[in-house]
Design a protein around this motif. Structure first.
Motif, mmCIF file in Angstrom:
data_model
loop_
_atom_site.group_PDB
_atom_site.id
_atom_site.type_symbol
_atom_site.label_atom_id
_atom_site.label_comp_id
_atom_site.label_asym_id
_atom_site.label_seq_id
_atom_site.Cartn_x
_atom_site.Cartn_y
_atom_site.Cartn_z
ATOM 1 N N GLY A 1 0.843 -1.190 0.000
ATOM 2 C CA GLY A 1 0.000 0.000 0.000
ATOM 3 C C GLY A 1 0.877 1.238 0.000
ATOM 4 O O GLY A 1 1.804 1.353 0.806
ATOM 5 N N ILE A 2 0.621 2.156 -0.914
ATOM 6 C CA ILE A 2 1.385 3.404 -1.000
ATOM 7 C C ILE A 2 0.436 4.558 -0.707
ATOM 8 O O ILE A 2 -0.451 4.856 -1.504
ATOM 9 C CB ILE A 2 2.034 3.581 -2.391
ATOM 10 C CG1 ILE A 2 2.898 2.366 -2.732
ATOM 11 C CG2 ILE A 2 2.855 4.867 -2.437
ATOM 12 C CD1 ILE A 2 3.512 2.423 -4.116
ATOM 13 N N SER A 3 0.592 5.167 0.457
ATOM 14 C CA SER A 3 -0.266 6.287 0.847
ATOM 15 C C SER A 3 0.520 7.591 0.732
ATOM 16 O O SER A 3 1.737 7.613 0.916
ATOM 17 C CB SER A 3 -0.785 6.103 2.273
ATOM 18 O OG SER A 3 0.280 5.849 3.170
ATOM 19 N N ARG B 1 7.298 1.786 -7.768
ATOM 20 C CA ARG B 1 6.938 3.193 -7.561
ATOM 21 C C ARG B 1 7.898 4.144 -8.254
ATOM 22 O O ARG B 1 7.477 5.160 -8.829
ATOM 23 C CB ARG B 1 6.894 3.492 -6.046
ATOM 24 C CG ARG B 1 6.835 4.974 -5.687
ATOM 25 C CD ARG B 1 5.587 5.645 -6.251
ATOM 26 N NE ARG B 1 5.581 7.075 -5.985
ATOM 27 C CZ ARG B 1 6.058 8.007 -6.806
ATOM 28 N NH1 ARG B 1 6.619 7.652 -7.973
ATOM 29 N NH2 ARG B 1 5.990 9.280 -6.494
ATOM 30 N N PHE B 2 9.191 3.849 -8.218
ATOM 31 C CA PHE B 2 10.171 4.805 -8.731
ATOM 32 C C PHE B 2 10.822 4.351 -10.039
ATOM 33 O O PHE B 2 11.817 4.934 -10.463
ATOM 34 C CB PHE B 2 11.238 5.078 -7.667
ATOM 35 C CG PHE B 2 10.686 5.712 -6.432
ATOM 36 C CD1 PHE B 2 10.319 7.045 -6.414
ATOM 37 C CD2 PHE B 2 10.503 4.960 -5.283
ATOM 38 C CE1 PHE B 2 9.793 7.623 -5.273
ATOM 39 C CE2 PHE B 2 9.978 5.528 -4.135
ATOM 40 C CZ PHE B 2 9.616 6.867 -4.134
ATOM 41 N N LEU C 1 18.196 1.927 -8.678
ATOM 42 C CA LEU C 1 17.506 2.761 -9.670
ATOM 43 C C LEU C 1 18.272 4.036 -9.986
ATOM 44 O O LEU C 1 17.868 4.813 -10.864
ATOM 45 C CB LEU C 1 16.100 3.122 -9.161
ATOM 46 C CG LEU C 1 15.099 1.967 -9.065
ATOM 47 C CD1 LEU C 1 13.854 2.407 -8.300
ATOM 48 C CD2 LEU C 1 14.716 1.468 -10.457
ATOM 49 N N GLY C 2 19.354 4.285 -9.257
ATOM 50 C CA GLY C 2 20.164 5.470 -9.502
ATOM 51 C C GLY C 2 19.552 6.741 -8.952
ATOM 52 O O GLY C 2 19.834 7.836 -9.447
ATOM 53 N N SER D 1 7.671 7.040 -12.405
ATOM 54 C CA SER D 1 8.295 8.320 -12.063
ATOM 55 C C SER D 1 7.932 9.405 -13.062
ATOM 56 O O SER D 1 7.974 10.604 -12.734
ATOM 57 C CB SER D 1 9.817 8.167 -11.997
ATOM 58 O OG SER D 1 10.338 7.738 -13.248
ATOM 59 N N LYS D 2 7.582 9.026 -14.288
ATOM 60 C CA LYS D 2 7.155 10.016 -15.273
ATOM 61 C C LYS D 2 5.745 10.518 -14.975
ATOM 62 O O LYS D 2 5.406 11.663 -15.275
ATOM 63 C CB LYS D 2 7.205 9.414 -16.690
ATOM 64 C CG LYS D 2 8.615 9.245 -17.238
ATOM 65 C CD LYS D 2 8.576 8.719 -18.664
ATOM 66 C CE LYS D 2 9.981 8.604 -19.240
ATOM 67 N NZ LYS D 2 9.963 8.088 -20.631
ATOM 68 N N ARG D 3 4.907 9.641 -14.385
ATOM 69 C CA ARG D 3 3.520 10.011 -14.110
ATOM 70 C C ARG D 3 3.366 10.797 -12.807
ATOM 71 O O ARG D 3 2.478 11.636 -12.691
ATOM 72 C CB ARG D 3 2.639 8.754 -14.047
ATOM 73 C CG ARG D 3 2.504 8.009 -15.368
ATOM 74 C CD ARG D 3 1.361 7.016 -15.306
ATOM 75 N NE ARG D 3 1.537 6.047 -14.224
ATOM 76 C CZ ARG D 3 2.134 4.872 -14.376
ATOM 77 N NH1 ARG D 3 2.613 4.530 -15.573
ATOM 78 N NH2 ARG D 3 2.256 4.033 -13.368
ATOM 79 N N ARG D 4 4.216 10.519 -11.815
ATOM 80 C CA ARG D 4 4.044 11.138 -10.497
ATOM 81 C C ARG D 4 5.341 11.782 -10.024
ATOM 82 O O ARG D 4 6.430 11.248 -10.236
ATOM 83 C CB ARG D 4 3.599 10.093 -9.469
ATOM 84 C CG ARG D 4 2.280 9.446 -9.789
ATOM 85 C CD ARG D 4 1.868 8.494 -8.686
ATOM 86 N NE ARG D 4 1.587 9.182 -7.425
ATOM 87 C CZ ARG D 4 1.150 8.567 -6.346
ATOM 88 N NH1 ARG D 4 0.988 7.250 -6.356
ATOM 89 N NH2 ARG D 4 0.907 9.246 -5.236
ATOM 90 N N ALA D 5 5.212 12.948 -9.388
ATOM 91 C CA ALA D 5 6.379 13.632 -8.839
ATOM 92 C C ALA D 5 6.946 12.831 -7.674
ATOM 93 O O ALA D 5 6.233 12.097 -6.985
ATOM 94 C CB ALA D 5 5.982 15.026 -8.365
#
Length: 327
Positions: free
Chosen positions: A226-228, A264-265, A298-299, A270-274
């Motif tokens: 879950g990512i809140s 998530r990253f 992921l760098g 990462s292109k869709r969400r800051a």
């Protein structure tokens, strides 16, 4: 109201909490005074009436992409619904409007938002002319659901034009301002918490956007992350996400966290969400290490990460940990 207040005041006084008893007495007196003033309004004005009040607050926010402070107005629309002489409901709608923009359209949108899901009453009393102008504009618009079709026929819209209706408006306005004061105090508390958190974790700037990753499963199967998301200290439920963990071995929390972080990253997400200003992992040192390893692969090197072990109330950050924080 008075009976309950007196009982609680007596209990507080017996406990030696005289300040609390005096505070409660002041609140009870204010509520009684408001109720007495409301009784002065014409009963016919309370049969099927909505009272709509408007309030604007200047707020300062930090841009999610930089440290730039933005000034805007928070437009509040407060609706008190009177039916058969009693208040049956209140609704507070809000819209952030840049100071350079006209708030007229925002008023119209909030009115439309409210009456799209609430039935129009027989009478709508407004506290100001700008609200009346916004109503007229919304009625002229060609709306697909046409929620204002009955305005002018079965529903009358008027600015408070009698003493009786001014009583209703004053009652609604006082309730709205009390709510605004409460929310202002709450916002001040949240701001202090964010400031304390920044100092505690030695962050470069206050985390206006925080993301939390929590792994859950059913007896080791059906693992889900879950990512809140929290914006300015408040839950942003429209940004909540769940990720189905498919590659991590059964009951392997560390592998599940790595997979969730990669999802998530990764490049697509990462292109869709800051990126958040702070990433919080549910767990202890091991979970933190797993998240840091995935982020390093992921760098990514610009996202602060910590983990929270809820049972011991310990907050872990790379190379050290903080015990039992009150934040």
């Amino acid at each position: 109201l008075l009976g309950n207040a007196v009982t609680v005041m007596e209990e507080l006084a017996e406990q030696g909490n005289l300040e609390g008893a005096l505070s409660l007495r002041a609140i009870a007196s204010m509520q009684v005074e408001k109720t007495m003033r409301l009784s002065e309004a014409d009963p016919q004005d309370q049969e099927s009436t909505d009272v709509v009040c408007m309030h604007k607050v200047t707020i300062h926010t930090t841009s999610a992409d930089s440290d730039e402070v933005l000034e805007s107005e928070l437009l509040l629309l407060y609706v008190s619904m009177f039916r058969n002489g009693a208040v049956v409901g209140t609704h507070l709608h809000e819209s952030e409007v840049l100071l350079s923009d006209e708030c007229h359209d925002a008023i119209g949108r909030l009115l439309h938002e409210h009456y799209r899901v609430n039935e129009l009453p027989g009478l709508i009393v407004l506290d100001s002319k700008p609200l009346h102008d916004a109503f007229r504009q919304q009625k002229k618009l060609e709306l697909s659901d046409n929620v204002f079709a009955s305005v002018g026929s079965t529903t009358t819209v008027q600015v408070a034009d009698t003493e009786s209706r001014r009583h209703l408006v004053d009652f609604a306005n006082e309730n709205m301002l009390e709510l605004v004061k409460y929310r202002t105090r709450e916002a001040s508390h949240v701001s202090k918490c964010l400031s304390d958190l920044t100092a505690l974790l030695a962050l470069a700037k206050e985390p206006q956007m925080i993301e939390c990753i929590d792994i859950s499963h059913t007896f080791g199967t059906n693992t889900i992350a879950g990512i809140s998301t929290f914006l300015q200290g408040q839950p942003a439920k429209h940004m909540y996400r769940t990720v189905k963990i498919t590659h991590a071995p059964r009951s392997d929390d560390y592998a599940a966290i790595k997979e969730a972080v990669r999802h998530r990253f990764g490049r697509k997400s990462s292109k869709r969400r800051a990126a958040p200003h702070l990433l919080v992992i549910d767990g202890g040192k091991g979970q933190l290490s797993a998240a840091l390893q995935a982020i390093e692969e992921l760098g990514i090197d610009n996202i602060p990460v910590c983990s929270l072990a809820k049972k011991q109330e310990e907050v872990y950050v790379p190379f050290r940990y903080v015990i039992h924080t009150s934040i």
